[in-house]
Design a protein around this motif. Structure first.
Motif, PDB file in Angstrom:
ATOM      1  N   TYR A 127       0.833  -1.208   0.000  1.00 31.18           N
ATOM      2  CA  TYR A 127       0.000   0.000   0.000  1.00 31.18           C
ATOM      3  C   TYR A 127       0.867   1.256   0.000  1.00 31.18           C
ATOM      4  O   TYR A 127       0.642   2.184  -0.788  1.00 31.18           O
ATOM      5  N   MET A 128       1.868   1.297   0.873  1.00 25.88           N
ATOM      6  CA  MET A 128       2.700   2.487   0.988  1.00 25.88           C
ATOM      7  C   MET A 128       3.525   2.710  -0.277  1.00 25.88           C
ATOM      8  O   MET A 128       3.763   3.851  -0.685  1.00 25.88           O
ATOM      9  N   GLY A 129       3.964   1.606  -0.901  1.00 26.75           N
ATOM     10  CA  GLY A 129       4.720   1.741  -2.143  1.00 26.75           C
ATOM     11  C   GLY A 129       3.874   2.352  -3.248  1.00 26.75           C
ATOM     12  O   GLY A 129       4.312   3.268  -3.962  1.00 26.75           O
ATOM     13  N   ALA A 130       2.639   1.852  -3.392  1.00 20.43           N
ATOM     14  CA  ALA A 130       1.735   2.384  -4.410  1.00 20.43           C
ATOM     15  C   ALA A 130       1.356   3.829  -4.099  1.00 20.43           C
ATOM     16  O   ALA A 130       1.282   4.674  -5.001  1.00 20.43           O
ATOM     17  N   LYS A 131       1.128   4.121  -2.824  1.00 26.05           N
ATOM     18  CA  LYS A 131       0.771   5.478  -2.419  1.00 26.05           C
ATOM     19  C   LYS A 131       1.894   6.459  -2.747  1.00 26.05           C
ATOM     20  O   LYS A 131       1.642   7.565  -3.267  1.00 26.05           O
TER      21      LYS A 131
END
Length: 211
Positions: free
Chosen positions: A40-44
């Motif tokens: 999630y954090m990578g995509a965000k």
């Protein structure tokens, strides 16, 4: 323009995000992360970076219950990253043909172009049934840059959905192109085809439904 944008986009993870969003009208970070196999954090982080570069923006999708979902989608500027087969010279040539040879000249030229393209597809197309041929046609069109997918719903209705048109400028200038596309699809899959087009926030999508 495209080369500068590609240099800004850089790593393949960013390209995966752009390609996935191109095939939708917007995704929340959680759905996007799941689709591309990323945290999630990578995509965000990628979405925030692309938003700063002017390639993504956000909109809030209302929900029946609870708070609206924040979705990321491509901006008009991001469209320059995707392939185009036409340019201003092509349109100028068609307009010059109209002036030199009469009002039907562009239509005749476009008809010849689509007939030639249909023959090219026919030489590569496989499948015995319309549904099988539709799957192959979607692959061929995807290779040509139309970002095509073949879908079958619960009722067994087959659709080819295209999320990009490399000839969108010609399509807008010469509406006959939409009919020529539909006629070509009918010839190739061997059954009646209904063509529908949508444009949400400048994002093009065309659906070819087998009847």
């Amino acid at each position: 323009m495209k080369q500068r944008l590609l240099q800004q986009v850089g790593r393949s993870a960013r390209l995966r995000v752009l390609n996935e969003l191109k095939r939708t009208q917007g995704l929340c970070v959680a759905d996007l992360a799941e689709r591309i196999g990323m945290s999630y954090m990578g995509a965000k982080g990628i979405c925030l970076d692309l938003e700063k570069r002017g390639l993504l923006d956000t909109w809030r999708q209302p929900q029946k219950i609870g708070r609206p979902h924040l979705l990321y989608r491509l901006t008009q500027r991001a469209q320059d990253l995707f392939p185009t087969e036409s340019n201003s010279l092509t349109i100028d040539t068609l307009e010059a043909a109209r002036k030199l040879y009469g009002p039907t000249a562009p239509d005749k030229l476009l008809l010849l172009v689509f007939q030639k393209k249909a023959e090219e597809y026919l030489s590569k197309l496989k499948g015995e049934t319309p549904a099988e041929r539709a799957k192959w046609l979607a692959r061929l069109r995807d290779y040509d840059g139309y970002m095509s997918e073949c879908e079958t719903d619960e009722q067994g209705v087959v659709r080819i959905v295209e999320h990009h048109s490399p000839i969108l400028d010609i399509l807008r200038k010469f509406p006959l192109v939409a009919k020529l596309e539909g006629d070509m699809f009918q010839r190739l899959v061997g059954t009646l085809v209904e063509r529908a087009e949508t444009s949400v926030s400048g994002l093009y999508s065309a659906t070819f439904r087998l009847l």
